[in-house]
Design an enzyme around this catalytic site. Structure first.
Site, PDB file in Angstrom:
ATOM      1  N   THR A   1      21.075  -8.016  41.346  1.00 55.24           N
ATOM      2  CA  THR A   1      21.095  -6.708  40.871  1.00 55.24           C
ATOM      3  C   THR A   1      22.585  -6.788  40.517  1.00 55.24           C
ATOM      4  O   THR A   1      23.184  -6.683  41.754  1.00 55.24           O
ATOM      5  CB  THR A   1      20.636  -4.962  40.812  1.00 55.24           C
ATOM      6  OG1 THR A   1      19.353  -5.165  40.981  1.00 55.24           O
ATOM      7  CG2 THR A   1      21.493  -4.471  39.808  1.00 55.24           C
TER       8      THR A   1
ATOM      9  N   THR B   1      32.431 -15.298  32.109  1.00 52.53           N
ATOM     10  CA  THR B   1      33.834 -15.358  32.553  1.00 52.53           C
ATOM     11  C   THR B   1      34.099 -16.494  33.023  1.00 52.53           C
ATOM     12  O   THR B   1      35.682 -17.286  33.190  1.00 52.53           O
ATOM     13  CB  THR B   1      34.116 -14.399  33.588  1.00 52.53           C
ATOM     14  OG1 THR B   1      33.901 -13.012  32.597  1.00 52.53           O
ATOM     15  CG2 THR B   1      35.129 -14.000  34.468  1.00 52.53           C
TER      16      THR B   1
HETATM   17  N1  ASP Z   1      30.905 -10.347  30.403  1.00 49.44           N
HETATM   18  C1  ASP Z   1      30.442 -11.782  31.128  1.00 49.44           C
HETATM   19  C2  ASP Z   1      29.718 -12.453  31.418  1.00 49.44           C
HETATM   20  O1  ASP Z   1      28.592 -11.835  31.537  1.00 49.44           O
HETATM   21  C3  ASP Z   1      31.310 -11.245  32.290  1.00 49.44           C
HETATM   22  C4  ASP Z   1      31.171 -12.486  33.407  1.00 49.44           C
HETATM   23  O2  ASP Z   1      30.411 -13.459  33.560  1.00 49.44           O
HETATM   24  O3  ASP Z   1      31.289 -11.881  34.388  1.00 49.44           O
HETATM   25  O4  ASP Z   1      29.223 -12.918  30.067  1.00 49.44           O
END
Ligand code: ASP
Length: 344
Positions: A168, A16
């Site tokens: 975690t 993200t």
């Molecule tokens: N789905 C995303 C990932 O883990 C969520 C994030 O980046 O926080 O790549």
């Protein structure tokens, strides 16, 4: 002679944090780190050399695979001598797994490898990515007496620096997405970055050794009330399986049904490693505490103290991949080798 500037390599894997809104369509697309200085002119205020390395295929970290961990370890190895520290931009979903794995794969690490990401994309006004990113760079560059202050694999998220193999992901909504339930923070960030130096690993000044021989014949079985013999037997008979993480209740407890103990005993006798890790986010496996834990110890299940599942998984992959077995493997599974557990 002019002194060399402190240097940080930012490695972008996806997630993200690397997303921004496409001006035309409004959809989320990967942020172009190639022109990061235009997008974030504030970076020029750091008196560091900051370089970027983006993986060719940027991934949502739910697609993370151990082969990617190997590429990441290789990238750090190839650039190790040229930088004072590393920042890894990574999706938060599996960040705790990757940070744990890298902690085992990078033996004798004497420089910071700081993982960060965000809950909101970098290109969104209220993003948490900007602060996470800028502070991670500062932590990766931080030195005292010409030595890195944090010479270990860590995760920086929402004002907290945590040992990577102790974390975690516990929150999919709040900015503080990670918890380090069994180990204190390495640093807390407010107006100042306050390093808790007593909690940070000390450098050992040896040459970095990168381990890439991971053995993937490891799985996880989470206990739940009513788990059937069929499920347990099927898991234990996975062809080629070498190790099983048994996620137990509370302080390492499990059902005492004779079929259950019998199945595990048989598997251990035929060479399977069974590693007892608690489902709790905080606290430790204490096999002798309840009768429901003692049985496991008697049949040869190895207690994992307060190790996280994420860390247990990559520790097993690493140790088995390095060829450890028998008594030595059991010993190492009960010994902190990268600060991943507390043995009491
Ligand atoms: N789905 C995303 C990932 O883990 C969520 C994030 O980046 O926080 O790549």
């Amino acid at each position: 002679m002019t002194e060399e500037k402190t240097s940080v390599l930012v490695i972008y894997t996806g997630g993200t944090i690397g997303m921004t809104k496409d001006q035309r369509t409004g959809a989320l697309v990967p942020f172009d780190f190639g022109n990061i200085y235009e997008q974030m002119p504030v970076l020029r205020n750091f008196d560091y050399r900051i370089d970027f390395h983006a993986f060719e295929t940027l991934i949502d970290s739910s697609n993370m695979k151990p082969s990617f961990w190997i590429s990441l370890a290789r990238t750090i190895e190839a650039n190790y001598e040229n930088y004072d520290g590393f920042v890894v931009l990574h999706g938060s979903d599996t960040m705790a797994y990757t940070a744990s794995a890298l902690s085992f794969m990078l033996e004798n690490l004497n420089k910071p490898v700081i993982f960060t990401g965000s809950q909101l994309p970098m290109g969104v006004i209220r993003t948490d990515g900007r602060e996470n990113f800028l502070t991670s760079i500062e932590i990766a560059a931080a030195k005292e007496d010409n030595m890195a202050i944090v010479p270990e694999v860590a995760i920086y998220f929402e004002n907290q620096l945590m040992r990577g193999n102790r974390t975690t992901k516990f929150n999919a909504e709040r900015f503080n997405a990670f918890v380090s339930g069994n180990y204190p923070l390495l640093a807390e960030v407010g107006v100042h970055i306050r390093y808790n130096k007593g909690n940070i690993l000390k450098p050992n000044f040896r040459k970095l050794k990168v381990h890439i021989n991971l053995d993937f014949n490891v799985t996880i079985l989470k206990l739940f009330p009513g788990i059937s013999e069929n499920i347990v037997r099927s898991t234990l008979s996975i062809p080629g399986l070498k190790a099983l993480i048994l996620e137990t209740f509370g302080s390492g407890n499990a059902p005492t049904d004779p079929w259950f103990i019998g199945c595990l005993k048989e598997a251990i006798q035929s060479g399977l490693i069974i590693y007892n890790v608690t489902q709790c986010k905080s606290g430790s496996v204490e096999p002798g505490k309840y009768a429901t834990g003692i049985e496991l110890e008697h049949i040869g299940v190895i207690g994992g103290y307060d190790i996280t599942t994420e860390s247990a998984l990559s520790k097993l992959m690493y140790l088995i991949g390095e060829g450890y077995s028998g008594q030595r493997l059991t010993e190492l599974l009960q010994t902190p080798i990268r600060g991943e557990m507390t043995v009491v």
